[in-house]
Design an enzyme around this catalytic site. Structure first.
Site, PDB file in Angstrom:
ATOM      1  CG  HIS A   1      36.269  37.780  22.621  1.00 35.77           C
ATOM      2  ND1 HIS A   1      35.372  37.173  23.729  1.00 35.77           N
ATOM      3  CD2 HIS A   1      36.530  36.706  21.574  1.00 35.77           C
ATOM      4  CE1 HIS A   1      34.944  36.065  23.019  1.00 35.77           C
ATOM      5  NE2 HIS A   1      35.579  35.791  21.831  1.00 35.77           N
TER       6      HIS A   1
HETATM    7  C1  UD1 Z   1      39.629  33.597  19.427  1.00 36.58           C
HETATM    8  C2  UD1 Z   1      38.545  33.098  18.543  1.00 36.58           C
HETATM    9  C3  UD1 Z   1      36.997  33.002  19.004  1.00 36.58           C
HETATM   10  C4  UD1 Z   1      37.000  32.797  20.569  1.00 36.58           C
HETATM   11  C5  UD1 Z   1      38.275  33.583  21.357  1.00 36.58           C
HETATM   12  C6  UD1 Z   1      38.402  33.366  22.891  1.00 36.58           C
HETATM   13  C7  UD1 Z   1      39.124  32.864  16.240  1.00 36.58           C
HETATM   14  C8  UD1 Z   1      38.741  33.422  14.803  1.00 36.58           C
HETATM   15  N1  UD1 Z   1      38.539  33.417  17.233  1.00 36.58           N
HETATM   16  O1  UD1 Z   1      39.298  35.008  19.261  1.00 36.58           O
HETATM   17  O2  UD1 Z   1      36.272  32.157  18.463  1.00 36.58           O
HETATM   18  O3  UD1 Z   1      35.807  33.008  21.219  1.00 36.58           O
HETATM   19  O4  UD1 Z   1      39.431  33.408  20.716  1.00 36.58           O
HETATM   20  O5  UD1 Z   1      38.959  34.225  23.595  1.00 36.58           O
HETATM   21  O6  UD1 Z   1      39.666  31.903  16.245  1.00 36.58           O
HETATM   22  N2  UD1 Z   1      46.486  37.745  21.650  1.00 36.58           N
HETATM   23  C9  UD1 Z   1      47.212  38.300  22.652  1.00 36.58           C
HETATM   24  N3  UD1 Z   1      47.587  37.537  23.764  1.00 36.58           N
HETATM   25  C10 UD1 Z   1      46.867  36.164  23.641  1.00 36.58           C
HETATM   26  C11 UD1 Z   1      46.101  35.954  22.746  1.00 36.58           C
HETATM   27  C12 UD1 Z   1      45.752  36.744  21.679  1.00 36.58           C
HETATM   28  O7  UD1 Z   1      47.990  39.490  22.787  1.00 36.58           O
HETATM   29  O8  UD1 Z   1      47.231  35.370  24.675  1.00 36.58           O
HETATM   30  C13 UD1 Z   1      46.130  39.022  20.797  1.00 36.58           C
HETATM   31  C14 UD1 Z   1      46.463  38.269  19.330  1.00 36.58           C
HETATM   32  O9  UD1 Z   1      47.795  38.402  18.838  1.00 36.58           O
HETATM   33  C15 UD1 Z   1      45.533  38.984  18.342  1.00 36.58           C
HETATM   34  C16 UD1 Z   1      44.512  39.309  19.195  1.00 36.58           C
HETATM   35  O10 UD1 Z   1      44.709  39.001  20.332  1.00 36.58           O
HETATM   36  O11 UD1 Z   1      46.225  40.306  17.930  1.00 36.58           O
HETATM   37  C17 UD1 Z   1      43.131  38.271  19.039  1.00 36.58           C
HETATM   38  O12 UD1 Z   1      43.593  36.976  19.013  1.00 36.58           O
HETATM   39  P1  UD1 Z   1      43.006  35.740  18.113  1.00 36.58           P
HETATM   40  O13 UD1 Z   1      43.528  34.804  18.513  1.00 36.58           O
HETATM   41  O14 UD1 Z   1      43.173  36.363  16.635  1.00 36.58           O
HETATM   42  O15 UD1 Z   1      41.387  35.926  18.356  1.00 36.58           O
HETATM   43  P2  UD1 Z   1      40.555  36.164  19.659  1.00 36.58           P
HETATM   44  O16 UD1 Z   1      39.863  37.453  19.427  1.00 36.58           O
HETATM   45  O17 UD1 Z   1      41.112  35.805  20.858  1.00 36.58           O
END
Ligand code: UD1
Length: 356
Positions: A206
């Site tokens: 991820h």
């Molecule tokens: C985040 C953290 C990372 C942690 C990880 C655990 C930051 C910078 N990164 O990364 O340190 O290890 O979480 O999983 O804070 N999304 C969904 N549904 C969800 C959650 C996210 O669709 O329930 C999508 C978001 O809209 C975005 C992408 O997934 O497009 C990434 O989500 P984001 O919160 O930016 O960071 P993670 O990659 O989850």
């Protein structure tokens, strides 16, 4: 005397797992106000953890998921400041290295509310990672720094941070001890995926550095496809989106499934022949469960798992990953690197001392 108030700010999957044992311990002597930023919002990334850990629903839910880093962090900052101004907590508690961590830390520091950071002092020394920026900044505005490892203490000292630093062990270990027994009773994942102990590999990816770089993501999928075993791959929403957008395909031995709950991931880990991951939490869980781990990154914050011989840093080199998977086996010994499973209790004791 009325109970002191601790405001916990979390928002991403691993933080729910880490906060659960601390919340249980806090309940004895503090009022806890629980804020969920909404960084993770899908049922499988958020609600399932509250149910499994039997956590009460958050007192505040900010709905600040999605968007760019600035949009997400900015939205959180604005809302957290309002909450802190109305709740007036004695301490703010943040976890790990996500955007939710940084937003909670900045809001508290600017309002001059003392801040405690759980999982302080970790460093990858790679400033291209958003997590590294989040954790460095958070540590520098914290008054209490709860470190899981000796390496974390050394990292902080190198940056001139020696006050308020406590080696309490890792709350993930507390969580594992509590959850594994429940998971063994409740999880049915092995049966539903038709798996037997030691006959499959478990993969998760991820980190932005992997998912947002099509060449790296392609190399990871190619590596998984080249392994001689079945690979179970619970796919994070970020990763699924990138695989879809870049049109990458996976081999038949790789089974992509939706993200799974914490009980299921513990059982999948405990019974895997090998874990291939870029997750920080899973590198530790692999160690604690005695399962070999191949880390799909060039560096790790959890250096002691590598030094102990249970974790191999492979980057995304296809040959290195396949060679490690087919030929490398850990050395055997697993010293207690992450404390005694009572990090949450120690955190509460220290907070109690601070707030007399
Ligand atoms: C985040 C953290 C990372 C942690 C990880 C655990 C930051 C910078 N990164 O990364 O340190 O290890 O979480 O999983 O804070 N999304 C969904 N549904 C969800 C959650 C996210 O669709 O329930 C999508 C978001 O809209 C975005 C992408 O997934 O497009 C990434 O989500 P984001 O919160 O930016 O960071 P993670 O990659 O989850």
């Amino acid at each position: 005397m009325s109970a002191k108030t601790v405001c916990t700010i979390v928002g991403a999957r691993p933080q729910f797992i880490k906060a659960a044992p601390v919340s249980r311990a806090l309940a004895a002597s503090f009022r806890e106000v629980f804020v969920h930023t909404g960084q993770h919002f899908d049922y499988g990334m958020s609600d399932v953890f509250f149910q499994e850990m039997e956590m009460r629903p958050p007192d505040f839910h900010l709905g600040a998921g999605g968007g760019t880093h600035a949009e997400q962090t900015g939205k959180m900052l604005i809302e957290i400041e309002k909450i802190l101004n109305s709740v007036k907590p004695d301490y703010v508690l943040v976890y790990g290295d996500t955007n939710s961590t940084l937003a909670g830390a900045l809001a508290a520091a600017k309002l001059q509310i003392p801040l405690a950071h759980v999982e302080a002092g970790l460093r990858s020394y790679n400033r291209a990672m958003p997590e590294e920026i989040n954790r460095v900044l958070t540590d520098h505005v914290s008054s209490l720094l709860f470190c899981p490892t000796d390496a974390a203490i050394v990292n902080l000292a190198r940056e001139g941070i020696t006050e308020g630093v406590h080696r309490v062990g890792d709350v993930m270990y507390d969580a594992l001890l509590h959850n594994l027994a429940l998971a063994r009773k409740r999880s049915t994942i092995l049966g539903s995926l038709g798996l037997e102990k030691g006959t499959y590999a478990l993969a998760t990816v991820h980190r932005a550095a992997n998912t947002d770089d099509p060449a790296r993501m392609a190399a990871i999928l190619q590596s998984l496809g080249s392994l001689s075993r079945r690979v179970i791959f619970p796919v994070h929403p970020r990763t699924r989106k990138m695989i879809r957008e870049t049109g990458l395909s996976v081999s038949d031995n790789v089974r992509m499934v939706e993200p799974v709950g914490h009980f299921d991931i513990l059982i999948l880990q405990e019974n895997a022949d090998c874990i291939l991951t870029d997750s920080g939490g899973m590198q530790k869980e692999a160690y604690l469960l005695g399962v070999r781990c191949i880390t799909l990154r060039e560096e790790t914050e959890w250096v002691e798992t590598v030094q102990a011989g249970w974790n191999k840093l492979s980057g995304v080199d296809v040959d290195a990953i396949r060679d490690a998977f087919e030929t490398w086996r850990p050395s055997g010994e697993r010293p207690a690197l992450y404390g005694n499973g009572n990090a949450a209790g120690e955190i509460c004791q220290i907070l109690n001392r601070e707030l007399v």
